[in-house]
Structure formats: structure tokens, C-alpha cells
Design a protein around this motif. Structure first.
Motif, short mmCIF file in Angstrom:
data_model
loop_
_atom_site.label_atom_id
_atom_site.label_comp_id
_atom_site.label_asym_id
_atom_site.label_seq_id
_atom_site.Cartn_x
_atom_site.Cartn_y
_atom_site.Cartn_z
N LYS A 152 49.30 51.25 -13.10
CA LYS A 152 48.97 51.37 -14.52
C LYS A 152 47.54 51.82 -14.79
N THR A 153 46.58 51.40 -13.97
CA THR A 153 45.18 51.74 -14.24
C THR A 153 44.82 53.04 -13.53
N ARG A 154 44.48 54.05 -14.31
CA ARG A 154 44.08 55.34 -13.75
C ARG A 154 42.73 55.19 -13.06
N ALA A 155 42.65 55.59 -11.81
CA ALA A 155 41.42 55.43 -11.02
C ALA A 155 41.06 56.75 -10.36
N VAL A 156 39.77 56.94 -10.17
CA VAL A 156 39.28 58.11 -9.45
C VAL A 156 38.75 57.63 -8.10
N PHE A 157 39.20 58.28 -7.04
CA PHE A 157 38.84 57.93 -5.68
C PHE A 157 37.84 58.97 -5.16
N GLY A 158 36.68 58.51 -4.73
CA GLY A 158 35.64 59.43 -4.28
C GLY A 158 36.00 60.10 -2.97
N ARG A 159 35.45 61.26 -2.77
CA ARG A 159 35.70 62.06 -1.58
C ARG A 159 35.03 61.46 -0.35
N SER A 160 35.51 61.87 0.82
CA SER A 160 34.82 61.57 2.07
C SER A 160 33.92 62.75 2.42
N TYR A 161 32.94 62.49 3.28
CA TYR A 161 32.03 63.52 3.74
C TYR A 161 32.15 63.65 5.25
N ALA A 162 32.41 64.85 5.72
CA ALA A 162 32.45 65.10 7.17
C ALA A 162 32.03 66.54 7.41
N ALA A 163 30.88 66.72 8.05
CA ALA A 163 30.36 68.07 8.27
C ALA A 163 29.23 68.00 9.30
N GLU A 164 28.77 69.17 9.72
CA GLU A 164 27.59 69.23 10.57
C GLU A 164 26.40 68.64 9.80
N PRO A 165 25.43 68.07 10.50
CA PRO A 165 24.35 67.36 9.81
C PRO A 165 23.66 68.16 8.71
N ASP A 166 23.33 69.42 8.95
CA ASP A 166 22.61 70.19 7.93
C ASP A 166 23.43 70.34 6.66
N LEU A 167 24.71 70.65 6.81
CA LEU A 167 25.57 70.79 5.64
C LEU A 167 25.79 69.45 4.97
N LEU A 168 25.93 68.40 5.78
CA LEU A 168 26.13 67.06 5.24
C LEU A 168 24.96 66.64 4.37
N ILE A 169 23.76 66.93 4.83
CA ILE A 169 22.55 66.58 4.07
C ILE A 169 22.57 67.25 2.70
N GLU A 170 22.92 68.52 2.66
CA GLU A 170 22.94 69.24 1.39
C GLU A 170 24.01 68.69 0.45
N GLU A 171 25.16 68.31 0.99
CA GLU A 171 26.22 67.76 0.15
C GLU A 171 25.83 66.39 -0.40
N LEU A 172 25.21 65.58 0.43
CA LEU A 172 24.85 64.22 0.00
C LEU A 172 23.71 64.22 -1.01
N ARG A 173 22.88 65.24 -0.99
CA ARG A 173 21.81 65.34 -2.00
C ARG A 173 22.38 65.39 -3.41
N LYS A 174 23.60 65.87 -3.57
CA LYS A 174 24.21 66.05 -4.88
C LYS A 174 24.92 64.80 -5.38
N ASP A 175 25.00 63.76 -4.54
CA ASP A 175 25.72 62.54 -4.92
C ASP A 175 24.81 61.66 -5.76
#
Length: 341
Positions: free
Chosen positions: A277-300
Motif C-alpha cells: 500500500k505505501t509507495r516507496a522509492v528504493f535508492g540505487r546501488s553504486y558499483a564502478a571503477e573508483p574514479d567513476l564511483l567518486i564522480e557518481e557519489l559526489r552527486k548524492d
């Protein structure tokens, strides 16, 4: 600088592909991983609590064992389902575990998640009062626990006790001073985050929340954190509250990392329904090479708002691999994002 801990759901399954094939395996490996995490320099070892499931359930024996084997790392839960708890017995267990750990307990509690069985809390002897639902019962149990943890006396002493009593009304023992300030509420909505702030609890925000605006998960979660802090300030509490968020983050640096998580990190948020009944949003997982991961996590935005990050781990892959996952985040990602010097 952020505190960084791990969060284990404590799964086990009798499968040849699992490193935790029994309850004994997962309990003993949980202790070993906490010891290893402390050696690596992590700040916290946290455990999820689920009943009627092949997962960690009764948390206090495990918390006490981890406390006895470690010296500095925070030890916590995320979260204990308060629908199942007797607040009086819980206060005694928590006080004991906290004293064993040297005041390092960080107890995350909440209304709980969808269950394995129908109304499982009834099997534990708990029933909502007239006009009260199970969420209201969980909040009532919580408010009682918070009162008990203040250490104020409330019970009339026996005039002919077996042992001599101190003067006045009696409290539960053992009492661990300061534990009341180390209680966290796992909030899925903005309203429950505000409620927790008014009661002086810290905030735990998970990898899902009620979808209240239709915005991306991390934006809604960041807004929830800001609402919590505003309510905390309005309530006039004098100490600084703490806020944690949970994330699944994997830096791909070895062939085994790619084999387990190398499908990429382009998965977006997902929408689902809790209890149908309760609409929920589930956050994404992060999996990438370190450099790309760093750039993605900066946006969180929610990670940026929080002071504590709990890294969810695949505990069935064993202690050694999970230690590798945690160490890789600490050494290749955290410094670049300012989480570590």
C-alpha cells in the motif's frame, strides 16, 4: 569527515555458494568482521534485525560479544523492530551490552519492515491497544524505552527486600549512563523523522523511503534530513544530533569484484510498495571503477548531508571478501570525497 561503518543483514542459507550456511556461521563471522573492520579503521559495525527469517534476530548477545572483542569501533543496529520489544527487558539487555562495550552502543530502532509472517509481534505477546495500529504500538514501546533509559526511578521498593535497596524509587539495572543519547530512529517518512527529532533521537535513513514528492531518492532523503534537523533545533535540544544513511557501494578493482558486481552502476532508483500500500522509492546501488564511483557519489545529496555512512555488505560472501570491499572504499574512494583525510 564522515564516520563510516558497515551494515550487515546477517543472511544465511544452506547453499554451497554461501559462506554463511548456518546461524552459527553468520553470528561468528559477524564478530570476526567487526574485529577486522576495527583493524581497518572503520568507525562502526551495525547489524539488521529480522524475526522469523534466516537472518540475525536477537541482537544483544551479538552486540555484547562484539563489544568484548573490540575496543574502539561503534557497535549498533539498523534497526530493531519495536513492535516485538518489551521495553523493560530491552532496557536491561541494552544496558548490559553497552557496559560490556564501554559505552559504544548505537541502537537503531524503528517500527520495522514488512514481515516474514502475519502479525509476528503477536507471537511475542504484543497486541495494539484499542484504536492503535502496530505502528502506534511501536512508537509507544519506543517512548517507554526512552523513559527507562533516563535512569529515573519509577518502581516502589519492597519494604522487606531480599537485598538492601538504595533510597527512593528503583530503576532498572544495569543502567548505562549516556545510552539514551545514542538511540536512533529509522524513519521512512518525513513525518516520522520529525517525530524522532522532537523526542531527541538520532536519525537513520535507509536505502528506501516513502515516495513523498516523486523526486529522485537521494533528493528526497536529503530533504528528510534537513526537516529532521530543523525539528531538532525547534525542539531546543542542546546536543548535536547524528544522521546516518545506508548505501550499497562497491569499487571494482579486482576480477572478483567484476564477477560479483561488474554489471555496471547505471541502475536507477526503483519504485515499489511496502505492505502492498505505501509507495516507496528504493535508492540505487553504486558499483564502478573508483574514479567513476567518486564522480557518481559526489552527486548524492543525502550522503553529503549525513555525518555517518553505513555500507551495506554482502555478508554471505565471507569475512575476507567483505573486509576487501570495506578497505577498498576506505582507501580509494573516501579520501577523494573528503570522508577521510
Amino acid at each position: 569527515m564522515k564516520k563510516i561503518g558497515f551494515l550487515s543483514f546477517g543472511h544465511w542459507t544452506p547453499s554451497q555458494h554461501s559462506q554463511t550456511r548456518s546461524a552459527s556461521d553468520v553470528l561468528l563471522q559477524s564478530i570476526d568482521l567487526a574485529v577486522e573492520a576495527e583493524r581497518l579503521g572503520l568507525d562502526g559495525a551495525y547489524f539488521r534485525v529480522h524475526h522469523f527469517a534466516r537472518q540475525l534476530a536477537s541482537p544483544f548477545p551479538l552486540l555484547a560479544a562484539v563489544g568484548a572483542r573490540t575496543k574502539n569501533i561503534e557497535i549498533g543496529t539498523a534497526v530493531i523492530d519495536m513492535r516485538y520489544e518489551n521495553p523493560h527487558y530491552m532496557a536491561e539487555d541494552a544496558g548490559s551490552a553497552d557496559l560490556i562495550a564501554g559505552s559504544r552502543l548505537q541502537l537503531g530502532i524503528s517500527r520495522g519492515s514488512p514481515e516474514q509472517v502475519v502479525d509476528g509481534w503477536r507471537h511475542f505477546g504484543h497486541t495494539p491497544r484499542p484504536g492503535e495500529d502496530d505502528a502506534g504500538m511501536a512508537r509507544r514501546h519506543t517512548e517507554m524505552l526512552l523513559q527507562l533509559l533516563t535512569g529515573d526511578g519509577f518502581a516502589q521498593p519492597n519494604p522487606r527486600p531480599m537485598f538492601a535497596n538504595p533510597p527512593g524509587l528503583l530503576r532498572l539495572e544495569p543502567h548505562s549512563g549516556g545510552l539514551r543519547d545514542r538511540i536512533w530512529w529509522g524513519a521512512s517518512s518525513n513525518a516520522t523523522a520529525i517525530w524522532a527529532a522532537k523526542l531527541g533521537m538520532n536519525l537513520q535513513s535507509s536505502t528506501l523511503k516513502d515516495d513523498e514528492t516523486g523526486e529522485p531518492f537521494h533528493i528526497q532523503q536529503a530533504a528528510q534530513i534537513r526537516a529532521f534537523r530543523a525539528a531538532w533545533k525547534e525542539a531546543g535540544h542542546t546536543r548535536v544530533p547524528r544522521v546516518s544513511v545506508s548505501r550499497s557501494i562497491f569499487a571494482l578493482v579486482t576480477d572478483l569484484d567484476y564477477a560479483y558486481f561488474g554489471r555496471g552502476s547505471n541502475e536507477g532508483d526503483k519504485i515499489g510498495f511496502l505492505d502492498g500500500k505505501t509507495r516507496a522509492v528504493f535508492g540505487r546501488s553504486y558499483a564502478a571503477e573508483p574514479d567513476l564511483l567518486i564522480e557518481e557519489l559526489r552527486k548524492d545529496e543525502a550522503i553529503a548531508e549525513a555525518d555517518t555512512l553505513l555500507l551495506t555488505i554482502p555478508n554471505q560472501l565471507g569475512v575476507a571478501y567483505n573486509a576487501h570491499v570495506l578497505e577498498t572504499i576506505l582507501t580509494t574512494v573516501a579520501p577523494a570525497l573528503g570522508w577521510r583525510s
